[in-house]
Scaffold this motif. Structure first.
Motif, PDB file in Angstrom:
ATOM      1  N   TYR A  10       4.467  -6.903   6.072  1.00  0.00           N
ATOM      2  CA  TYR A  10       4.819  -5.855   5.107  1.00  0.00           C
ATOM      3  C   TYR A  10       5.376  -4.575   5.738  1.00  0.00           C
ATOM      4  O   TYR A  10       5.885  -3.715   5.007  1.00  0.00           O
TER       5      TYR A  10
ATOM      6  N   HIS B 213       4.208   0.520   4.536  1.00  0.00           N
ATOM      7  CA  HIS B 213       3.504   0.012   3.357  1.00  0.00           C
ATOM      8  C   HIS B 213       2.033  -0.256   3.676  1.00  0.00           C
ATOM      9  O   HIS B 213       1.157   0.002   2.849  1.00  0.00           O
TER      10      HIS B 213
ATOM     11  N   SER C 136       0.054   3.026   3.754  1.00  0.00           N
ATOM     12  CA  SER C 136      -0.163   3.532   2.397  1.00  0.00           C
ATOM     13  C   SER C 136      -1.287   2.771   1.698  1.00  0.00           C
ATOM     14  O   SER C 136      -2.167   3.371   1.060  1.00  0.00           O
TER      15      SER C 136
ATOM     16  N   LEU D 122      -1.266  -5.268  -1.109  1.00  0.00           N
ATOM     17  CA  LEU D 122       0.157  -5.363  -0.794  1.00  0.00           C
ATOM     18  C   LEU D 122       0.799  -6.585  -1.430  1.00  0.00           C
ATOM     19  O   LEU D 122       1.959  -6.541  -1.871  1.00  0.00           O
TER      20      LEU D 122
ATOM     21  N   MET E  73       3.927  -5.943  -3.783  1.00  0.00           N
ATOM     22  CA  MET E  73       5.241  -6.415  -3.366  1.00  0.00           C
ATOM     23  C   MET E  73       5.747  -7.601  -4.180  1.00  0.00           C
ATOM     24  O   MET E  73       6.884  -8.018  -4.032  1.00  0.00           O
TER      25      MET E  73
END
Length: 478
Positions: A38, A42, A45, A81, A85
């Motif tokens: 990722y 990302h 975060s 994630l 995503m």
């Protein structure tokens, strides 16, 4: 587990001090694969958000020190994630029983169209370039010849959907003038699209004739006046009237329009190019028949019975199509290269009618034998039973599909599928919704329909090529 419920202020501060450094966690082995997949931005975060959530839970007495371990944080971040995503546009299994489902994208493109789109996605193309003359071309020329060949029309153009086709036609041919329509044809289709509303937006004035259930030729004749721009017929594709009814056919209306010097526009809606009755499907007027019966302009969809991409097609007499193409709205509503590539590929399939049933996905699904679906239901039933558990009884049963998207609304197709009911035989409220929700939450969501206190999974749109993947994800959740 070392819960922090009931901790006093000092203990809570000590617990908060156990929160690890973000940089140390990111550098741990547990996060190597996550960062590789990722990216660091990302991942950082998501990790900060995970730790913030842990702090909030700790203050409320719901957190555990174990949640701060590298492996636990990695698991939480990876899940965050993956969800963040994941594409919002996802493929699903359509087991609703509606083949041309508006909410699920209507017609599925055949392989030929998919390859054509893939080609045009990655390479420059002659979208508006005439390869014969070396000059600027007209994008409609890429499909104009094929459409005219298949419909018998003199000219054609394409916009982004059939609503746009109707809007553009009325704007170009009837702005500030009257359009005569039978009251029984003032339909509303999905998304609150109403013929009177679209006529108003086009700047045309609606002139209703006849009554809801009966309209006569003299009603049109008596309504014609100096302000009349055209006569219009709208195919009632999403409802049907029976009983004491009367409508004026195009064959009756066209001579009147010609005698009074007016064009006739027909909104066919679903718009088929072939006689569906040859495959045992309900009869539907074709575009060619509509043109031959005297329509000056015909509008229809590309992603319904045609089996192509979303588009609105306008065909008819050359003089009217030319006027439509010159209207300023045409540029705003025009289609792009992906639609044109897919549309051309689909239209080419119609040149070989003997293989159309196998190669055109929509037609193949509509004509799928019920016996093939029955066999598939028996193969799938054990996996679905394992997933749902003993509380539910799964049975393979005959059912009925529908074509959908306003096409032939009262006609149904014999089908076969699986029905999920409570094993107790009771009609407990809400039980179908629990299974329906579980199926929607699968990696590739499964969509059925709830009726009569049961969940119905129609297998018409589940072809053999997808069956193994379908069963595999059921088994994975058993």
């Amino acid at each position: 587990m070392s819960d922090v419920t009931g901790k006093d202020g000092g203990e809570l501060r000590a617990l908060m001090a156990r929160v690890p450094s973000v940089e140390r966690v990111l550098a741990s082995q547990a996060f190597e694969a996550i960062i590789a997949e990722y990216g660091r931005t990302h991942t950082l975060s998501a990790l900060r958000a995970t730790l913030d959530t842990w702090r909030t839970d700790a203050q409320a007495g719901r957190a555990s020190v174990d949640g701060l371990a590298d492996a636990a944080l990695a698991h939480a971040v990876d899940a965050t994630l993956a969800k963040r995503m994941r594409s919002h546009v996802r493929s699903v299994f359509n087991l609703t029983g509606t083949v041309l489902h508006t909410n699920l994208g209507r017609a599925l493109l055949p392989d030929e169209a998919v390859r054509a789109v893939a080609e045009i996605l990655t390479r420059p193309a002659n979208l508006e370039f005439d390869l014969d003359t070396g000059a600027r071309g007209d994008r409609d020329d890429l499909i104009n010849g094929l459409i005219c060949e298949l419909t018998g029309a003199e000219a054609a153009t394409a916009v982004n959907n059939n609503a746009a086709a109707v809007l553009l036609t009325l704007s170009a041919l009837a702005s500030r003038k009257e359009v005569i329509v039978s009251r029984g044809e003032l339909v509303e289709i999905g998304g609150a699209f109403r013929i009177p509303d679209i006529m108003s937006r086009a700047g045309a004035k609606l002139r209703e004739v006849g009554t809801t259930n009966r309209t006569h030729l003299k009603d049109y004749d008596e309504a014609i006046n100096p302000k009349t721009a055209l006569l219009m017929k709208v195919h009632c594709s999403n409802y049907a009237m029976s009983g004491f009814t009367k409508e004026v056919t195009l064959a009756e209306l066209a001579p009147l329009a010609k005698a009074r010097g007016l064009p006739v526009a027909v909104d066919l809606g679903s718009g088929t190019l072939v006689d569906l009755a040859q495959w045992g499907l309900p009869r539907e007027a074709t575009v060619r028949e509509t043109v031959a019966a005297g329509a000056d302009v015909v509008t229809f969809s590309g992603d319904k019975l045609l089996g192509g991409p979303q588009a609105g097609l306008i065909v008819g007499r050359r003089e009217f199509i030319a006027k439509i193409k010159k209207h300023p709205l045409k540029r705003a509503l025009r289609v792009g290269k992906l639609t044109l590539a897919a549309l051309e590929a689909v239209l080419r399939l119609y040149r070989t009618p003997e293989t159309l049933r196998e190669r055109l996905t929509t037609l193949r699904l509509l004509t799928r034998p019920a016996d093939a679906m029955r066999v598939a239901a028996e193969r799938i039933r054990p996996a679905l039973q394992c997933m749902t558990g003993d509380e539910f009884a799964i049975s393979a049963e005959p059912m009925f599909s529908q074509i959908g998207s306003g096409a032939l609304p009262v006609d149904v197709l014999p089908s076969y599928g699986l029905v999920v009911r409570l094993a107790s035989g009771k009609r407990a409220g809400g039980h179908p919704n629990r299974i329906e929700k579980r199926l929607r939450e699968l990696p590739r969501p499964v969509l059925g329909r709830i009726a009569d206190g049961a969940l119905w999974l129609d297998l018409r749109c589940l072809e053999e090529a997808d069956e193994a993947a379908f069963i595999a994800q059921l088994e994975a959740r058993a």
